[in-house]
Design a protein around this motif. Structure first.
Motif: not given
Length: 927
Positions: A92-98, A100-103, A282-292
């Motif tokens: 899972y994608l773990d987000l802590d509510g900060d 700056a934290s997102m994909a 890269t997701d199932g629709a071809g979109r590239p994702w990065t975390l911050s």
């Protein structure tokens, strides 16, 4: 190969000072297995602090907090955080509510949806979290680049969009009760063909559905969505909103964005298949994702999160074996160490007003000679003739002083540069003075007209009066309405004196509010020829025998008056509201939520099992330690307060969430899911058949269950004798003790064995691991396949979990559940439940195979017939321990013929005349 063929990936981690996470798994000794216990014991009535004990290798001295050569010196010690985790089924994608934290994925033409929209998110979160504007998925930036955003706000799901990048349109719906992990979906039909737009809101167990519509809104006017340049984000921020949008806090499993309702998938994130630790994909629709930020991909489930309570160093005489028997506990342990009561609700609430410039609670001790101020720079109030801590009957306050005439108060107020003011206090005046008597006096400067404002009271009227520097009266008004005068005395009131604008000068107001009945009266006088309202520099009172025994307190001064020119203008501050009576009438869930807001270091998540029913309303919140206040909510509402396994914090599930549950875990005894010994206990530990409930400060009610196998009748008459209980609850109203006593007597006379120990060996039954990891205190489990000698009567046994113990090792994993019967929590649902017969029995005996029964009603109305109520058939009855399905009933006299299917619960036997006949599953009225 999976566990148990390969060792369990058990992980122990410390979070050191500064936030660094350290994996200490390699130090864990298996000679003393990790033991994690959460919930309440078999004999308990309240949840205990969760505990974790483990033994760690300390050969290098790293775990010795005072070792200056240790790598964690100065950052390791008591209350250092400890987590124990195991692999989870899904990543899972773990987000802590900060912030700056997102994909995020960059803007792309396929994401610039201008027509119909379909957003879907599957996640695990605190759906009921209050006060956070949490973004699930958005294409939304300030500065004119807002397209669409799906977010959570105070138990609401909201879709926002713009047509121009700036002007926000929205549709918002209240969420139904949801399990911790669920899926939500919102669709927007931008043009329904009838000059309108339609937003539909859905929930589902997962993104695979099935989807259930829980709200639908049709709004006037077709619309469109702005094609902005903002990236698409899972989580997101927008500091220009109030409260500001922040990333969601939780686990995100899947996200889909579709162009059109059920249209083409243009973003398709499925974190379940991602490798833990990846920072881009890269997701199932071809979109590239990065975390911050701190966002991460994880695949861990937590058995325990707590704080180190004991970290002793131990070693053998030879020094060859050096170890630490570490103990950690949940947050309840630390909170329970405190003994300082939380201040009264008024004392806590009033200082939060940004316009407050002076405040004297007057809750000082009995030996006090002045009244202290909690505000820096505000001098103590000078007093004479007051008996401090004399009266303790106001729900929102600690003990307050009483006037022992003659008496006086004088308080200096720091000068404010603002124009406009407001003075407020609480008081109890036993009787109205016969002659005009001063109640309170306010000193004013920076107004060319007035220097003092005085409120008087007498049986002839309540008067507000303004005087100039020569003590001449320049404005005044006397109110003589009989009911207003009656309400001024004999009850707890708040008195507010404040200024406001006026067309011919400025206004002065006096307003008194009955704290108990929440009714108020207001009077006003115009100060002519001036619009300068001035500022307060002092407050005083001089009291004689006419107001002897008056109680006063919580004198506050604000530098903001009324904003309207009207006789009914409200004051500039409403901070006293609600807090004055200790928030009496507040629901248990709302009180928990408010306490969390006031004590943010103690987060409390909660689950409302039925949003159509309020949780129990409570009486005043009096000064007490935080743990007692929180436990008070659970005790009144009848729910369970426990600790979270995934992070520091508390988890509350209300009473409704435990009613009519679907089992979280099903154990097949015949298939070996339950390890021996399974020993149901038939004892009297929880029997309560004579229950008295008293409302704190109010009335009481007693309920006695006389009949039945656990009734108060003596054993020779078929009961067990009297088992009594008396309990005091902080209930809001005098009509509630009766209902609570009935419910507690119902729970205390449920005739079923309890199961103090249900053992599951997960290394032998690894297929049960996902369901076991979902278990929380208060969840229902079901045991099927039990033999008759286990007390199951041929039916599944439903239990509520009240304690969970984990003993994980690399090759074994034992879980022990302490359980109580779940039967009494199966309650009637309006429109489907059936009331049981008041009394009926077999008129003649029957064989083990007979399908026609002659049943006589001995008390109350007869059974319904299938001719009159065909839609209510079939249903189950119980006779002599055998469950039968009734497919038809004929006869209109007290003796009727039942057509039945036998042996529904696997039991078929002969029954004699006079055998009791009852509904197998009668309706139980919920509290």
């Amino acid at each position: 190969m999976a566990f148990p063929e390969t060792p369990l990936d058990l992980r122990a981690e410390l979070q050191l000072g500064g936030g660094e996470r350290v994996d200490i798994t390699s130090r864990v000794y298996t000679r003393d297995p990790i033991r994690i216990i959460s919930g309440m014991s078999a004999e308990g009535t309240q949840v205990d602090p969760s505990t974790c004990v483990l033994t760690l290798n300390n050969g290098d001295g790293a775990l010795s907090p005072r070792n200056p050569l240790g790598p964690w010196f100065g950052r390791l010690g008591r209350n250092t955080r400890l987590q124990i985790s195991v692999p989870s089924t899904d990543a899972y994608l773990d987000l802590d509510g900060d912030l700056a934290s997102m994909a995020a994925t960059p803007d792309h033409a396929s994401l610039d949806i201008t027509g119909d929209l379909d957003l879907r998110v599957e996640l695990a979160t605190d759906w009921n979290e209050q006060g956070r504007n949490q973004v699930l998925v958005s294409k939304w930036d300030a500065g004119g680049q807002r397209s669409y955003a799906l977010r959570l706000l105070d138990r609401m799901l909201s879709l926002g969009w713009t047509t121009d990048g700036t002007t926000v349109l929205a549709a918002t719906a209240a969420l139904p009760p949801l399990p911790e992990r669920a899926a939500v979906r919102v669709t927007l039909d931008v043009d329904n063909g009838a000059s309108g737009r339609v937003a539909r809101f859905y929930t589902a167990p997962s993104l695979d559905g099935p989807w259930t519509v829980f709200a639908e809104f049709t709004q006037a006017g077709a619309t469109s969505i702005f094609a902005g340049t903002a990236p698409l984000r899972i989580g997101g921020v927008d500091s220009t909103t109030v409260p500001p949008r922040v990333p969601v806090r939780g686990r995100v499993y899947r996200v889909q964005v579709r162009a059109g309702i059920d249209g083409a998938v243009v973003a398709d994130v499925d974190a379940r298949g991602l490798a833990p630790g990846v920072t881009g994909w890269t997701d199932g629709a071809g979109r590239p994702w990065t975390l911050s930020g701190t966002a991460s991909v994880r695949q861990r489930d937590f058995l325990f999160t707590g704080e180190i309570s004991s970290l002793p160093s131990r070693w053998s005489p030879s020094g060859q074996d050096v170890w630490v028997p570490m103990e950690a506990a949940g947050i309840l342990r630390r909170l329970g160490q405190g003994r300082k009561p939380i201040d009264s609700t008024l004392r806590r609430r009033i200082p939060t007003d940004p316009n407050l410039i002076a405040y004297w609670p007057m809750e000082d001790g009995p030996a006090s000679t002045t009244a202290a101020s909690p505000l820096p720079g505000v001098a103590p109030m000078a007093v004479t003739g007051l008996e401090f801590a004399a009266v303790d009957s106001l729900g929102g306050s600690g003990p307050l002083p009483q006037v022992r005439a003659p008496a006086s108060i004088r308080a200096a107020v720091p000068r404010s540069p603002e124009y406009g003011w407001h003075v407020e206090l609480v008081y109890f005046l036993p009787v109205m003075p016969a002659a005009q008597t001063e109640i309170i006096r306010v000193d004013v400067v920076n107004s060319p007209s007035i220097r003092q404002v005085i409120v008087y009271a007498s049986t002839a009227g309540v008067r507000i009066e303004a005087r100039n520097e020569d003590a001449e009266v320049i404005a005044g008004f006397t109110y003589t309405e009989p009911q207003a005068l009656a309400d001024f005395a004999g009850v707890w009131n708040r008195l507010a004196i404040y200024s406001g604008p006026g067309s011919a000068g400025f206004r002065l107001f006096a307003r008194w509010r009955n704290i108990i009945q929440d009714t108020f009266w207001i009077i006003s006088a115009i100060v002519p020829s001036s619009t300068l309202q001035g500022a307060v520099t002092g407050v005083s009172g001089a009291w004689g025998t006419a107001v002897a025994d008056m109680t006063v307190g919580h004198l506050a001064v604000f530098d903001q008056g009324a904003s309207e020119d009207s006789i009914t203008s409200p004051p500039g501050s409403t901070i006293f509201a609600g807090a004055d009576d200790g928030f009496a009438g507040e629901s248990a869930l709302n009180r928990l939520n408010r306490l969390t807001a006031e004590e943010p270091t103690v987060p409390i998540a909660w689950y409302d099992g039925d949003t159509s029913r309020l949780s129990e309303q409570m009486g005043s919140q009096r000064p007490a330690v935080l743990t007692a206040l929180v436990a008070d909510c659970a005790e009144v509402d009848g729910g369970i307060l426990s600790e979270r396994p995934d992070r520091i914090g508390l988890w509350y599930r209300d009473r409704a969430s435990m009613e009519n549950q679907t089992p979280t875990l099903v154990l097949d005894y015949a298939a070996g899911h339950v390890a021996p010994p399974l020993e149901p206990v038939e004892d009297d530990q929880r029997i309560r058949n004579d229950v008295t409930v008293e409302r704190i400060g109010g009335s009481s009610a007693r309920v006695v269950i006389e009949e039945g196998p656990l009734g108060a009748q003596p054993p020779e008459q078929g009961g067990v004798g009297i088992y009594d209980e008396s309990i005091s609850l902080n209930l809001a109203a005098d009509d509630r003790p009766q209902q609570h006593a009935s419910w507690r007597a119902h729970l205390g006379t449920w005739d079923a064995p309890r199961f103090p120990s249900v053992r599951v060996l997960l290394h032998q039954q690894p297929q049960l691991i996902p369901d076991v990891l979902r278990l929380r205190i208060g969840d229902k489990i079901r045991i099927v396949g039990l033999p008759l000698y286990a007390g199951a009567a041929g039916e599944p046994v439903d239990l509520l979990v009240q304690q969970i113990t984990h003993i994980p090792l690399p090759r074994t994993w034992e879980v022990t559940l302490v359980c109580t019967p779940a039967g009494p929590w199966t309650v009637g649902v309006e429109g489907t439940a059936r009331a049981d017969t008041a009394g009926s029995q077999l008129a003649v005996g029957v064989s083990a195979t007979a399908t026609a029964l002659s049943v006589t009603t001995t008390t109350g109305p007869r059974w319904m017939t299938s001719a009159a109520r065909a839609g209510d058939f079939p249903f189950d009855i119980r006779a002599g321990g055998e469950v039968m399905t009734v497919t038809g009933i004929t006869g209109t006299s007290s003796t009727q013929t039942f057509t039945v299917t036998r042996a529904v619960n696997g039991i078929s036997k002969t029954h004699t005349a006079g055998t009791d006949v009852r509904l197998a599953h009668p309706a139980i009225v919920a509290l």
